[in-house]
Design a protein around this motif. Structure first.
Motif, PDB file in Angstrom:
ATOM      1  N   THR A 253       1.910   6.532  -6.723  1.00  0.00           N
ATOM      2  CA  THR A 253       0.878   7.470  -7.384  1.00  0.00           C
ATOM      3  C   THR A 253       1.302   9.160  -7.312  1.00  0.00           C
ATOM      4  OG1 THR A 253      -0.697   5.765  -6.752  1.00  0.00           O
ATOM      5  CG2 THR A 253      -1.703   7.717  -7.321  1.00  0.00           C
TER       6      THR A 253
ATOM      7  N   SER B 269      -2.813  -0.633  -9.159  1.00  0.00           N
ATOM      8  CA  SER B 269      -3.601  -1.207  -8.378  1.00  0.00           C
ATOM      9  C   SER B 269      -3.176  -2.588  -7.550  1.00  0.00           C
ATOM     10  CB  SER B 269      -5.082  -1.518  -8.701  1.00  0.00           C
ATOM     11  OG  SER B 269      -5.199  -2.218  -9.976  1.00  0.00           O
ATOM     12  N   GLY B 270      -3.663  -2.914  -6.545  1.00  0.00           N
ATOM     13  CA  GLY B 270      -3.268  -4.457  -6.074  1.00  0.00           C
ATOM     14  C   GLY B 270      -1.708  -4.483  -5.912  1.00  0.00           C
TER      15      GLY B 270
ATOM     16  N   LYS C   8       0.787  -1.177  -0.138  1.00  0.00           N
ATOM     17  CA  LYS C   8       0.105   0.015  -0.017  1.00  0.00           C
ATOM     18  C   LYS C   8       0.820   1.322   0.043  1.00  0.00           C
ATOM     19  CE  LYS C   8      -4.315  -1.037  -0.331  1.00  0.00           C
ATOM     20  NZ  LYS C   8      -4.806  -0.755  -1.468  1.00  0.00           N
TER      21      LYS C   8
ATOM     22  N   PHE D 249       2.006  -6.067  -9.215  1.00  0.00           N
ATOM     23  CA  PHE D 249       0.722  -5.309  -9.168  1.00  0.00           C
ATOM     24  C   PHE D 249       0.026  -5.258 -10.605  1.00  0.00           C
ATOM     25  CE2 PHE D 249       2.892  -1.730 -11.578  1.00  0.00           C
ATOM     26  CZ  PHE D 249       4.126  -2.234 -11.482  1.00  0.00           C
TER      27      PHE D 249
ATOM     28  N   ARG E  58      -5.509  -3.902 -19.250  1.00  0.00           N
ATOM     29  CA  ARG E  58      -4.891  -4.070 -17.737  1.00  0.00           C
ATOM     30  C   ARG E  58      -3.558  -5.198 -17.868  1.00  0.00           C
ATOM     31  NH1 ARG E  58      -7.900  -3.932 -12.225  1.00  0.00           N
ATOM     32  NH2 ARG E  58      -7.919  -1.622 -12.853  1.00  0.00           N
TER      33      ARG E  58
ATOM     34  N   GLU F  47       2.425   1.661  -3.399  1.00  0.00           N
ATOM     35  CA  GLU F  47       1.511   2.044  -4.449  1.00  0.00           C
ATOM     36  C   GLU F  47       1.177   3.698  -4.238  1.00  0.00           C
ATOM     37  OE1 GLU F  47      -1.737  -0.823  -4.866  1.00  0.00           O
ATOM     38  OE2 GLU F  47      -3.126   0.811  -5.250  1.00  0.00           O
TER      39      GLU F  47
END
Lengths: 84, 84
Positions: A29, A37-38, A22, B47, B3, A25
């Motif tokens: 960003t 994501s993920g 997290k 990811f 994706r 990520e």
């Protein structure tokens, strides 16, 4: 005895929160990378292993994961072996 | 937008000492695992990434490594992308 290149990936189990993933990520960003994501962050472990054959090398690597390399409660692992 | 699943491995550069790898190799040898050599411990990062195509996804992942995910002085990285 044949020698194998072993590559193990130890990742946080999918159902569990991964605070490090997290955080990374979020940092990406902030750096203006979009569409991520993920994210999950785990460990990559590589080594050479002398073993009689491919299946015995895989069994040894699995035992290493179960005994030391992975946390059986929170992590999953995958193993790839290739004869050198 | 398509994706992609992105998988990055960040490893200590081959020419450098890897104390964590040495420690894990030693611990496994103490646990009676024989025939191990050259152990290196790095990070596995996974990811999902929305991107126009495979080559742009790879370029973005490379930029992420250069800007945040890998230490350019001490680490090497490899990137694998696959459309989901």
């Amino acid at each position: 005895m044949p020698r194998f290149h072993v590559e193990i990936k130890v990742m946080p189990r999918a159902a569990l929160l991964d605070p490090q993933g997290k955080a990374v990520e979020h940092a990406l960003t902030e750096l203006e990378f979009a569409g991520i994501s993920g994210m999950r962050v785990g460990r990559a472990i590589k080594f050479e292993l002398d073993s009689a054959d491919k299946s015995s090398a895989e069994n040894k690597a699995k035992a290493m994961c179960d005994k030391l390399l992975a946390n059986p409660v929170t992590e999953d692992y995958s193993i790839a072996t290739e004869e050198v």
